[in-house]
Enzyme design. Structure first.
Site, PDB file in Angstrom:
ATOM      1  N   ASP A 522      -4.979  78.820  37.769  1.00 24.23           N
ATOM      2  CA  ASP A 522      -3.629  78.517  38.235  1.00 24.23           C
ATOM      3  C   ASP A 522      -3.742  78.094  39.703  1.00 24.23           C
ATOM      4  OD1 ASP A 522      -0.906  78.402  38.380  1.00 24.23           O
ATOM      5  OD2 ASP A 522      -0.561  80.535  38.038  1.00 24.23           O
ATOM      6  N   ASP A 597       5.744  76.301  35.984  1.00 24.44           N
ATOM      7  CA  ASP A 597       6.759  77.344  36.085  1.00 24.44           C
ATOM      8  C   ASP A 597       8.146  76.852  35.710  1.00 24.44           C
ATOM      9  OD1 ASP A 597       4.597  78.683  36.917  1.00 24.44           O
ATOM     10  OD2 ASP A 597       5.155  78.775  39.028  1.00 24.44           O
TER      11      ASP A 597
END
Lengths: 923, 456
Positions: A522, A597
């Site tokens: 990430d 996200d």
């Protein structure tokens, strides 16, 4: 994941500002640049279409077997460029433009092309003083170079396919010495250049410095720009084209919009906190590939540049009412990048599949994931401790819901020191992993690229001692804030660094890791909380190159190094599985991506479809969105609908932000648990089909999920559809993505084709909009008449548990009463399919009342315990007998049942091995 | 490759010391054996169809209800029965047959998967009996304790109810007294009133002057009285000894409340005492005689009236408090009564958690920092069959970008009343485990515990 930054930074580091953030629910746009705020984009965009100052010097033509070169001159400043033209195997043209004599080398993107593309001979067909005609072979395809003004046209017969610089927007900012700090040497070089320039004609227009050329400040960050302006731009015109797609990643429609009057689409990998839908802002990844499509032809433009890039789209028909117009439709595309060179691949199609093959020949195909990675993933920021992992694992069994992977986010590591475990929460990681392994399940732990600056941290110390960190402009180690606080960023562009990184995944290096543990990268844009636009300073240094040059590549390298590590730790045996948030062209070779996200909103559920379709068109098939939405708390209805949609998307993972209430599938009441269970079970039953599609994607580069137009390229009605799609070519999915929906309208394409509802076997004609009433349990999915799909209907608690289970064949007949399909089987996790040809690949076909299984890969070898338990023939007629004929010519009668209302024939228990040759004859 | 796991299992069991062999298809519980008669056509248990017996457990699903494949994974909705001799029998979903994972302790679910399972039933049985035995002991003792609790609660309740009744009686008398005194007061005030009417202005001035003077005197006196250590300052603790000053009349005068009365100051001197005096003078009880010699008869009547009225108010408060307590749902036998107005703490590595049943849950950092409210008493929210197993505390302090904090308290039977664990499974949603004898059920007969031969 995806620990957001933005407000979080504030929350963590500056508590006083938290309150300001609470009200900011959506993206804070002011954190990110508009074209106007990005100096080079502004400069370039100020240049309007017109007569190009560039002229091709045809007398500089040099022709070799593999390419031709000639020089271009800018009549305004006399700077010369070198144009290289290549005809590439597979119907592609490559156009490279660089400065003839740059002050210093300009960056050319490495490691993205899988090899030097194979060239074919470009021959001169004709030449006069103002043009040069080259043959691209094939069907009267020509490449025409016009000298003044310079332009390139690729034509086929009388038809122009694409024109370059036809609008005169070629603009190449040559490197120049800084006026105030010119060394004598530089001055000498400058002098030489000028002399050379004055050769042509006596006048030189000295270019004026414009704001932002030598320094640029955005918010509190200053970009020192030691190399000055270096941007490039080129326009492409596509006559006859009204639909263009691709250039992910944007939270926008599948069909790209006109950007006249708005910002261009931006490609610059960024960690965007609470991103907004339907705008051209940059997101986490960038693939500079644009696909154009019309009923006549599908083509692609691959702009190989890793710097910040903006893409303008302008269509003469956009927004116009289509009254009869004499003007032929045309779409103009303009690419602008901050640095590097122009290196563009024009993929000439003509069919969608050709473009996929062409692009795959350049950047490679989708990695073939282990089967388990295609199953269901359960994630949350964070599963708190070993006990939590265990109880969630048990929850799945208690509620009889299958899952393959449980995921751990950043809180699992000791103080966000990746490659370690929090000693109080995860004191016995191997015990935990063994517990999962006993259930034939797996775990993913996050490993982000930012490294905590802490001299008690082994990883940091090693990177430091090996001098592997990215440097700041002054040569010291670059440091920025991220989850652990002050962090260093390893230079993943350095192959030695990558090799070292990969070695850290060895079991003895990564303590507590085991073979059923996989990895998630990430924050690899890279995310730098206190950096400009939440990323790295552009004047940071990767060896001799600026971050500016390599930015969009960083994430690709992180995933590559990680995937290499997983392969190495298994001695080259096991296929890796690595999820990444940032990506670039070629990232498909290293694993899966997700859309970052998102939020628990219906709009985010809807946009997941075009976002993943766009990625698929750009080569990255293994794509998914956080099921349920990362931020905020989904309603039970939204969660169920998201599971139903996610079950039919390539990467199927539920994920949630740490501040949201728990949402494991059984927490929304028994009815919703049952609905979610059913959606996940449908996914597991269909895994053989997904696996076969990924195998084919790996071999050919065809996307696994496809917009309808890919398979129905002549049906204009499909060109803008983004609320439904095809899995392979045989399943059409129209998930329910509206709150309170009582019906959906699905478009079933294909004149003369038929589609069958996979749940009811009801038959529908193609080329119609079908109104489908829905309930909470509905997932509208249709199987194309003419296809055979293999499923494993014995759904178990993980995909590994199903590996030896029998198959059921669903043959959906077309109007000619025939159907065909494939079955692919291997060991589901190693490279032996490639290295040792250990796999089964069967062709299944039904015609003239005979169903047979034929070997598609006679030189391969694999034995499977799986067999054929049932054959369902949909849209068939009632036979009087069914006979199974084995490879050894033995015959046996099969029992069958026929449902005359739905015309479904079920053959009971053929029992043949899935790898065998066999035939079933209906009489 | 597949028809091999066809048929019958032999189940050995021990009954009255004699080995008995019972044959039935794999995965069928004894109770369903009569439906599976060998060599006779089998009818699906839902009656949907009849098939030849050789199709039972032939690894192909013929019955919609899955009943033809009790011993294979062929049916999506089937279930497999394992005898688990020595432990307890169970059903597992048939998808767990031969999936490579040992589910039944007698290993019978993995007969063809290659999984290496070991029969652990005996061990599990022993362990379980051990656990059950311990549990039973706890339950037994706990249940006894519970009986006491019920008894105490019953007594307490009766007492309180009696008290309320008495108080209500007293209240009536008080009310009458208040009325009588009101009359006296009004009569006594009559001359005053008349004087007032005549010399209203003068009277008012005079009264005010007198009052002021009196008040000042009283204040000075009070200051001296309060200043126990005679240091010239009245401090919080000195004031706190005067329980009558309690602003919320809950019977305790807390430090915070005193600080409130003192306007936040830790101590006051004579000059600043005035503002404190304003706050307390109405309630202040002198430590010496409350009698004032020169009290006018009207004043005396007024005071008498006010005193009795105040007594009435206090009594009302007391009655209300007891009635509030009596109105709580303390369980079917009031067994949870003893938790009322108690608090229980658990200290973890970082925090001190405090559960005050029927009131609130809070969390305080171990090393300084303010207390966070994790929820105030909401309701019993256990499962339908016994809601008294779970307490829910709600509307605690809000979370950043999140909900208000809340706590679920799970109650289990134990001899002691203790908070045994706390966790935060979801951000701002806390889970607390709490043992108390109050949830101990009447112990089951120990003979009913499994001894490994209940399944034949």
């Amino acid at each position: 994941s995806a620990p957001p930054c933005g407000c979080f930074i504030l929350q963590r580091w500056v508590p006083l500002i938290v309150l300001l953030c609470v009200s900011a629910r959506a993206v804070d746009r002011s954190n990110f640049k508009t074209c106007e705020q990005s100096a080079f984009c502004k400069r370039q965009r100020e240049l309007k279409p017109g007569r190009s100052p560039y002229r091709a010097l045809l007398d500089t033509l040099e022709l070799s077997d593999s390419r031709i070169t000639l020089q271009l001159i800018n009549d305004n400043n006399k700077v010369r460029l070198l144009l290289e033209l290549y005809r590439l195997q597979g119907n592609m043209t490559r156009v490279k433009i660089n400065e003839l004599k740059p002050l210093k080398p300009r960056y050319e993107v490495p490691d993205v092309l899988i090899s030097d593309p194979i060239t074919e001979t470009l021959s001169v067909v004709s030449q006069d003083e103002n043009s040069l005609v080259l043959s691209l072979g094939g069907k009267d395809q020509r490449l025409i170079v016009s000298a003044q003004p310079f332009r390139l046209d690729i034509v086929e017969g009388p038809q122009v396919l694409v024109s370059l610089n036809s609008r005169g927007l070629l603009a190449f900012e040559h490197l120049r010495a800084r006026k105030d700090t010119k060394s004598e040497l530089e001055q000498a070089t400058e002098q030489e250049n000028v002399e050379q320039r004055t050769d042509e004609d006596g006048q030189i227009k000295e270019e004026e410095d414009k704001p932002g050329m030598w320094e640029e400040t955005f918010k509190s960050h200053t970009d020192s720009k030691p190399n000055g302006p270096s941007s490039i731009s080129l326009d492409f015109s596509l006559p006859g084209v009204e639909h263009v797609y691709g250039i992910p990643e944007h939270a926008d429609t599948l069909k790209l919009k006109n950007t006249d009057g708005s910002d261009p689409y931006r490609l610059y990998n960024l960690d965007v906190f609470q991103y907004e839908l339907h705008n051209p802002m940059a997101l986490y990844g960038a693939v500079p590939v644009l696909i154009s499509h019309s009923t006549d032809r599908t083509m692609g433009i691959f702009w190989l540049n890793a710097a910040e890039t903006w893409v303008d789209i302008s269509s003469n028909t956009a927004g116009k009412v289509r009254v009869i117009s004499s003007e032929a439709p045309q779409t103009d595309v303009r690419w602008i990048s901050e640095s590097g060179i122009i290196d563009v691949f024009i993929m000439l199609g003509p069919k969608p599949a050709d473009v996929f093959t062409q692009y795959a020949s350049l950047t490679g195909t989708q990695s073939f994931p282990p089967l388990t990675a295609l199953a269901y993933h359960q994630c949350r920021w964070n599963y708190n401790d070993q006990e939590d992992v265990k109880s969630v694992d048990q929850g799945f069994d208690e509620h009889d819901i299958p899952y393959d992977f449980i995921w751990l986010d950043i809180e699992h590591a000791d103080g966000k020191r990746y490659f370690t475990w929090d000693p109080s929460k995860f004191p016995q990681p191997k015990e935990m992993l063994q517990g999962l392994m006993d259930k034939r399940r797996k775990l993913v732990a996050i490993v982000d690229p930012h490294i905590r600056v802490d001299n008690g941290y082994k990883i940091h110390n090693e990177i430091l001692s090996k001098n592997f960190y990215v440097k700041n402009k002054d040569g010291g180690d670059y440091e920025g804030w991220c989850w652990p606080g002050n962090s260093g960023y390893p230079d993943f562009t350095n192959p030695e660094m990558r090799a070292w990184w990969a070695s850290k995944f060895a079991y003895e290096q990564y303590e507590g890791s085991m073979e059923n543990q996989y990895v998630w990268n990430d924050m690899n844009e890279p995310s730098v909380f206190n950096g400009p636009e939440v990323t790295m300073h552009k004047d940071a240094l990767h060896g001799g190159w600026e971050h500016r040059d390599v930015h969009n590549l960083y994430g690709l390298y992180v995933q590559k190094a990680t995937a290499d590590g997983l392969v190495e730790r298994s001695g080259g045996v096991e296929r890796p599985f690595v999820l990444t948030r940032a990506f670039f062209a070629g990232s498909q070779r290293y694993g899966a991506v997700w859309t970052g996200d998102n939020a628990a909103e219906w709009g985010h559920l809807k946009i997941s479809i075009p976002m993943c379709l766009s990625l698929g068109l750009a080569g990255i098939s293994f794509c998914g969105a956080d099921v349920g939405g990362f931020f905020k708390h989904p309603s039970a209805e939204l969660l169920v609908r998201w599971y139903q949609a996610g079950a039919y998307q390539p990467f199927f993972r539920a994920h949630a932000h740490i501040d949201t209430p728990r949402r494991e599938p059984w927490l929304f009441g028994p009815e919703n648990t049952a609905l979610i269970r059913e959606a996940i079970r449908q996914r597991y039953a269909l895994l053989p089909y997904w696996y076969q599609l990924f195998y084919n994607a790996h071999r050919t580069g065809y996307p696994v999920v496809r917009p309808l137009w890919v398979e129905y390229p002549n049906d204009v009605a499909t060109f803008s559809i983004e609320d439904e799609y095809l899995i392979g070519k045989d399943l059409l999915v129209h998930p329910v993505t509206d709150e309170g929906a009582t019906a959906v309208t699905a478009y079933l394409p294909g004149k003369g084709e038929v589609w069958y509802d996979v749940h009811t076997f009801q038959k529908h004609d193609g080329e119609q909009s079908l109104y489908i009433p829905v309930t909470m349990s509905s997932i509208p999915v249709f199987q194309r008449g003419g296809s055979i799909i293999c499923r494993k209907d014995r759904v178990r608690r993980s995909s590994s548990c199903m590996e030896n289970d029998p198959y059921t064949l669903y043959a959906a007949l077309n109007s000619q009463g025939s159907a065909e399909g494939e079955l692919y089987i291997d060991d589901f996790h190693t490279f032996n399919f490639e290295k040792a040809k250990q796999f089964v690949h069967r062709h299944l076909s039904f015609s003239a009342n005979t169903l047979s299984s034929r070997n598609l890969a006679p030189d391969s070898q694999f034995s499977t315990a799986s067999w054929i338990e049932k054959i369902v023939i949909i849209g068939g007629s009632q036979p009087s007998s069914a006979t199974l004929k084995n490879a050894d010519d033995t015959e046996s009668a099969l029992e069958f049942e026929f449902d005359s209302t739905l015309a479904v024939l079920t053959l009971r228990k053929p029992g043949v091995n899935a790898a065998a040759d066999w035939t079933v004859i209906l009489r | 490759m597949t028809c091999l796991h066809l048929l019958l299992t032999l189940v050995f069991a021990v009954s009255l010391g004699t080995p008995v062999e019972i044959q039935r298809p794999r995965g069928v519980p004894l109770t369903k054996k009569p439906f599976y008669e060998e060599n006779k056509p089998f009818t699906c248990l839902d009656g949907s169809r009849t098939i030849p017996f050789d199709r039972v457990n032939d690894d192909y699903c013929d019955c919609k209800d899955g009943s033809d494949e009790p011993g294979t994974a062929a049916c999506p909705n089937g279930s497999f029965h394992c005898t688990n001799a020595g432990y307890r029998p169970m059903f597992i979903p048939s998808s767990r047959i031969n999936d490579g994972i040992c589910d039944c302790c007698d290993t019978t679910d993995e007969y063809n998967s290659g999984a290496k399972c070991e029969n652990t039933c005996k061990e599990l049985g022993l362990k379980e009996r051990d656990v059950l035995q311990k549990m039973a002991e706890i339950t037994k003792e706990g249940f006894l304790l519970k009986q006491q609790l019920i008894e105490e609660a019953k007594k307490g309740r009766e007492e309180k109810q009696g008290k309320v009744t008495d108080m209500q009686e007293n209240k009536k008398q008080l009310e009458e007294k208040v009325e009588a005194l009101r009359t006296v007061k009004e009569t006594a005030e009559q001359p005053e009133k008349e004087a007032k009417e005549r010399h209203l202005k003068a009277w008012e001035e005079q009264k005010a002057a007198i009052r002021l003077e009196k008040d000042k005197a009283k204040m000075a006196e009070a200051f001296l009285e309060l200043d126990d250590n005679a240091d010239g300052f009245v401090s919080v603790s000195e004031l706190q000894s005067h329980a009558e000053l309690d602003p919320d009349a809950d019977g305790t005068l807390t430090e915070t409340e005193v600080q409130g009365l003192m306007g936040g100051a830790a101590q006051v001197d004579t000059s600043t005492f005035e503002s404190v005096w304003t706050n307390i003078k109405d309630k202040y009880h002198s430590e010496v005689s409350r009698e004032e010699a020169d009290m006018s008869s009207a004043q005396k009547a007024r005071d008498d009236f006010e005193d009795s009225e105040k007594a009435l108010r206090e009594m009302d408060d007391q009655i209300r408090n007891i009635e509030k307590e009596l109105s709580f749902d303390f369980g079917p036998d009031a067994e949870f009564t003893y938790l009322y107005s108690q608090c229980y703490e658990l200290t973890t590595s970082e925090y001190i958690y405090r559960l005050c049943p029927f009131n609130r849950v809070s969390q305080k950092p171990k090393y300084g920092g303010s207390e966070t409210n994790l929820g105030t008493w909401g309701s019993w929210s256990g499962p339908e069959n016994n809601k008294y197993l779970v307490m829910k505390y709600e509307h605690g302090t809000g979370c950043w970008q999140g909900p208000n904090r809340s706590t679920t308290v799970k109650l289990t039977c134990g001899k002691e009343t203790v908070v045994t664990s706390t966790s935060e499974p979801s951000r701002c949603e806390y889970l607390m485990e709490f043992t108390t004898p109050a949830v101990c059920q009447e112990p089951a007969n120990m003979d009913l515990l499994p001894h490994g031969h209940e399944e034949l």
